[in-house]
Enzyme design. Sequence first.
Site, PDB file in Angstrom:
ATOM      1  N   GLU A  95       0.822  -1.203   0.000  1.00 39.32           N
ATOM      2  CA  GLU A  95       0.000   0.000   0.000  1.00 39.32           C
ATOM      3  C   GLU A  95       0.860   1.259   0.000  1.00 39.32           C
ATOM      4  O   GLU A  95       1.968   1.276   0.543  1.00 39.32           O
ATOM      5  CB  GLU A  95      -0.909  -0.006   1.239  1.00 39.32           C
ATOM      6  CG  GLU A  95      -1.944  -1.127   1.191  1.00 39.32           C
ATOM      7  CD  GLU A  95      -2.672  -1.355   2.499  1.00 39.32           C
ATOM      8  OE1 GLU A  95      -3.838  -1.790   2.443  1.00 39.32           O
ATOM      9  OE2 GLU A  95      -2.083  -1.122   3.565  1.00 39.32           O
ATOM     10  N   CYS A 108       3.180   8.555   0.968  1.00 43.68           N
ATOM     11  CA  CYS A 108       3.894   7.621   1.835  1.00 43.68           C
ATOM     12  C   CYS A 108       4.058   6.319   1.058  1.00 43.68           C
ATOM     13  O   CYS A 108       3.067   5.653   0.748  1.00 43.68           O
ATOM     14  CB  CYS A 108       3.100   7.403   3.119  1.00 43.68           C
ATOM     15  SG  CYS A 108       3.817   6.185   4.240  1.00 43.68           S
ATOM     16  N   CYS A 115       7.547  -7.036   6.514  1.00 47.75           N
ATOM     17  CA  CYS A 115       8.721  -6.465   7.177  1.00 47.75           C
ATOM     18  C   CYS A 115       9.330  -7.507   8.100  1.00 47.75           C
ATOM     19  O   CYS A 115       8.616  -8.316   8.690  1.00 47.75           O
ATOM     20  CB  CYS A 115       8.305  -5.228   7.978  1.00 47.75           C
ATOM     21  SG  CYS A 115       9.691  -4.343   8.750  1.00 47.75           S
ATOM     22  N   CYS A 119       8.229  -5.219  14.925  1.00 49.44           N
ATOM     23  CA  CYS A 119       7.793  -4.276  15.958  1.00 49.44           C
ATOM     24  C   CYS A 119       6.389  -4.655  16.456  1.00 49.44           C
ATOM     25  O   CYS A 119       5.485  -4.945  15.661  1.00 49.44           O
ATOM     26  CB  CYS A 119       7.789  -2.853  15.419  1.00 49.44           C
ATOM     27  SG  CYS A 119       9.430  -2.271  14.949  1.00 49.44           S
ATOM     28  N   CYS A 122       3.055  -2.699  15.087  1.00 49.45           N
ATOM     29  CA  CYS A 122       2.911  -2.412  13.665  1.00 49.45           C
ATOM     30  C   CYS A 122       2.236  -3.564  12.923  1.00 49.45           C
ATOM     31  O   CYS A 122       2.690  -4.716  13.009  1.00 49.45           O
ATOM     32  CB  CYS A 122       4.292  -2.137  13.065  1.00 49.45           C
ATOM     33  SG  CYS A 122       4.264  -1.788  11.294  1.00 49.45           S
ATOM     34  N   GLY A 160       7.462  -1.921   5.325  1.00 56.81           N
ATOM     35  CA  GLY A 160       8.856  -2.320   5.214  1.00 56.81           C
ATOM     36  C   GLY A 160       9.832  -1.386   5.898  1.00 56.81           C
ATOM     37  O   GLY A 160       9.495  -0.266   6.289  1.00 56.81           O
ATOM     38  N   GLU A 161      11.050  -1.851   6.058  1.00 57.45           N
ATOM     39  CA  GLU A 161      12.162  -1.089   6.619  1.00 57.45           C
ATOM     40  C   GLU A 161      13.094  -0.690   5.472  1.00 57.45           C
ATOM     41  O   GLU A 161      13.757  -1.547   4.876  1.00 57.45           O
ATOM     42  CB  GLU A 161      12.916  -1.943   7.655  1.00 57.45           C
ATOM     43  CG  GLU A 161      14.290  -1.453   8.044  1.00 57.45           C
ATOM     44  CD  GLU A 161      14.323  -0.012   8.507  1.00 57.45           C
ATOM     45  OE1 GLU A 161      15.160   0.764   7.981  1.00 57.45           O
ATOM     46  OE2 GLU A 161      13.525   0.354   9.398  1.00 57.45           O
ATOM     47  N   SER A 192      12.388   7.004   6.670  1.00 55.55           N
ATOM     48  CA  SER A 192      12.228   6.583   8.059  1.00 55.55           C
ATOM     49  C   SER A 192      12.895   5.231   8.269  1.00 55.55           C
ATOM     50  O   SER A 192      12.833   4.352   7.407  1.00 55.55           O
ATOM     51  CB  SER A 192      10.736   6.481   8.391  1.00 55.55           C
ATOM     52  OG  SER A 192      10.542   6.014   9.711  1.00 55.55           O
ATOM     53  N   SER A 214      13.003   5.905  14.162  1.00 51.72           N
ATOM     54  CA  SER A 214      11.963   5.359  15.038  1.00 51.72           C
ATOM     55  C   SER A 214      12.557   5.065  16.402  1.00 51.72           C
ATOM     56  O   SER A 214      13.349   4.133  16.555  1.00 51.72           O
ATOM     57  CB  SER A 214      11.395   4.062  14.427  1.00 51.72           C
ATOM     58  OG  SER A 214      10.761   4.338  13.208  1.00 51.72           O
ATOM     59  N   HIS A 216      10.616   5.715  19.949  1.00 50.18           N
ATOM     60  CA  HIS A 216       9.445   5.148  20.641  1.00 50.18           C
ATOM     61  C   HIS A 216       9.647   4.791  22.117  1.00 50.18           C
ATOM     62  O   HIS A 216       8.674   4.447  22.788  1.00 50.18           O
ATOM     63  CB  HIS A 216       8.900   3.932  19.894  1.00 50.18           C
ATOM     64  CG  HIS A 216       8.649   4.169  18.443  1.00 50.18           C
ATOM     65  ND1 HIS A 216       8.012   5.306  17.979  1.00 50.18           N
ATOM     66  CD2 HIS A 216       8.957   3.434  17.337  1.00 50.18           C
ATOM     67  CE1 HIS A 216       7.933   5.260  16.657  1.00 50.18           C
ATOM     68  NE2 HIS A 216       8.505   4.138  16.245  1.00 50.18           N
ATOM     69  N   HIS A 290      -2.345   4.039  16.870  1.00 51.61           N
ATOM     70  CA  HIS A 290      -3.594   3.648  16.229  1.00 51.61           C
ATOM     71  C   HIS A 290      -3.831   2.173  16.514  1.00 51.61           C
ATOM     72  O   HIS A 290      -3.007   1.325  16.163  1.00 51.61           O
ATOM     73  CB  HIS A 290      -3.522   3.920  14.727  1.00 51.61           C
ATOM     74  CG  HIS A 290      -3.230   5.353  14.422  1.00 51.61           C
ATOM     75  ND1 HIS A 290      -1.968   5.802  14.056  1.00 51.61           N
ATOM     76  CD2 HIS A 290      -4.019   6.453  14.493  1.00 51.61           C
ATOM     77  CE1 HIS A 290      -2.011   7.109  13.878  1.00 51.61           C
ATOM     78  NE2 HIS A 290      -3.238   7.533  14.139  1.00 51.61           N
ATOM     79  N   CYS A 333      -0.378   5.704  10.657  1.00 52.23           N
ATOM     80  CA  CYS A 333       0.913   5.136  11.056  1.00 52.23           C
ATOM     81  C   CYS A 333       0.731   3.785  11.746  1.00 52.23           C
ATOM     82  O   CYS A 333      -0.040   3.650  12.695  1.00 52.23           O
ATOM     83  CB  CYS A 333       1.602   6.116  11.996  1.00 52.23           C
ATOM     84  SG  CYS A 333       3.214   5.566  12.571  1.00 52.23           S
TER      85      CYS A 333
END
Length: 344
Positions: A95, A108, A115, A119, A122, A160-161, A192, A214, A216, A290, A333
């Site tokens: 996406e 984005c 990924c 995490c 996510c 993805g990273e 990112s 990132s 957090h 979220h 996010c």
Amino acid sequence: MTDDAKISLTGMTIDRLQEVAAECGMPRFAARQMADWLYVKRIADVDDMTNLSKKARETLSRRYCVGRAAPKASARSVDGTVKYLFDGKGGRDVEAVYIPDRDRATLCVSSQAGCRMGCKFCMTGRQGFHGNLTAGDIINQVLSIPESESLTNIVFMGMGEPMDNLDAVLDAITVLTSPWGLAWSPKRITVSTIGKITELKRLLDEAKVHVAISVHAPSAPLRESLMPVEKAYPLKSVLELLKHYDFSHQRRLSVEYIMWGGLNDTLRHAQSLARLLKGLDCRVNLIRFHAIPDSDLHTSDDSTMTAFRDRLNELGITATIRTSRGEDIAAACGMLAGKSKNDS
């Protein structure tokens, strides 16, 4: 040979297009002609490259195609955000999210299907890893949405990273920023990352784009409980690397900090974060969590986020609360999951 079996020209750098030109018996300057057709005129078929000879186009078409593909589906949020679904890899589609905001229009983009980073918060990580996107897959997201011509910014913050697929990401950045490509300023692009150190250093050395890290959590144990990569790529080592680069002029450094109620959102956490970031020229983006299915994590309330932001600002760390966009279509996010080929 069908187009599906041919090699996509979209996403190729000028060096790679020169190799293609040589292979097809064309002069070296044909590479710039092809780049102009692909990235400026944005044609959809090799036969549209009318300043190449008919013989050259026929030869080129035997092995290569433009490789553009429109989104397979889309969903529009009440706030104007649009989520687009594209072909991905390994049975998992990907996406991209278009975010209009007054005079800005941000896309984005995804760099992987799924990924590897795992995490806890996510949805993409929950899908596991299905494959790396090519530079062509990434550039196709930019060129093939209806709003493509109006875009002002690109953020590599989708599925993805990016540091886990750095060659393709760097090639995509080269296409986006080179005069023979889309000719964007690197200041319009943000990448990112969780902070794979060797790859992050390479990005910093080879590209001039903005970087978002990132974080957090302000402590290693808490971060590791949320992001298993903390063990392999400790945040302190990542920040130490970043201190060797200048973020005071053309390039910006952002710190991404998702806030969870009762977990990382107290004023004590704010003070710890400020100490951690001391000496770095950066901006902290506080992000509302979220909710995702089967998660015991909960978002911080508005007053807590505001107090956290204000405390960081008092301590000399510029902090803002990022506006949440596209939550109603699972485009915010941490919510991107793509779609399995087996989904109905």
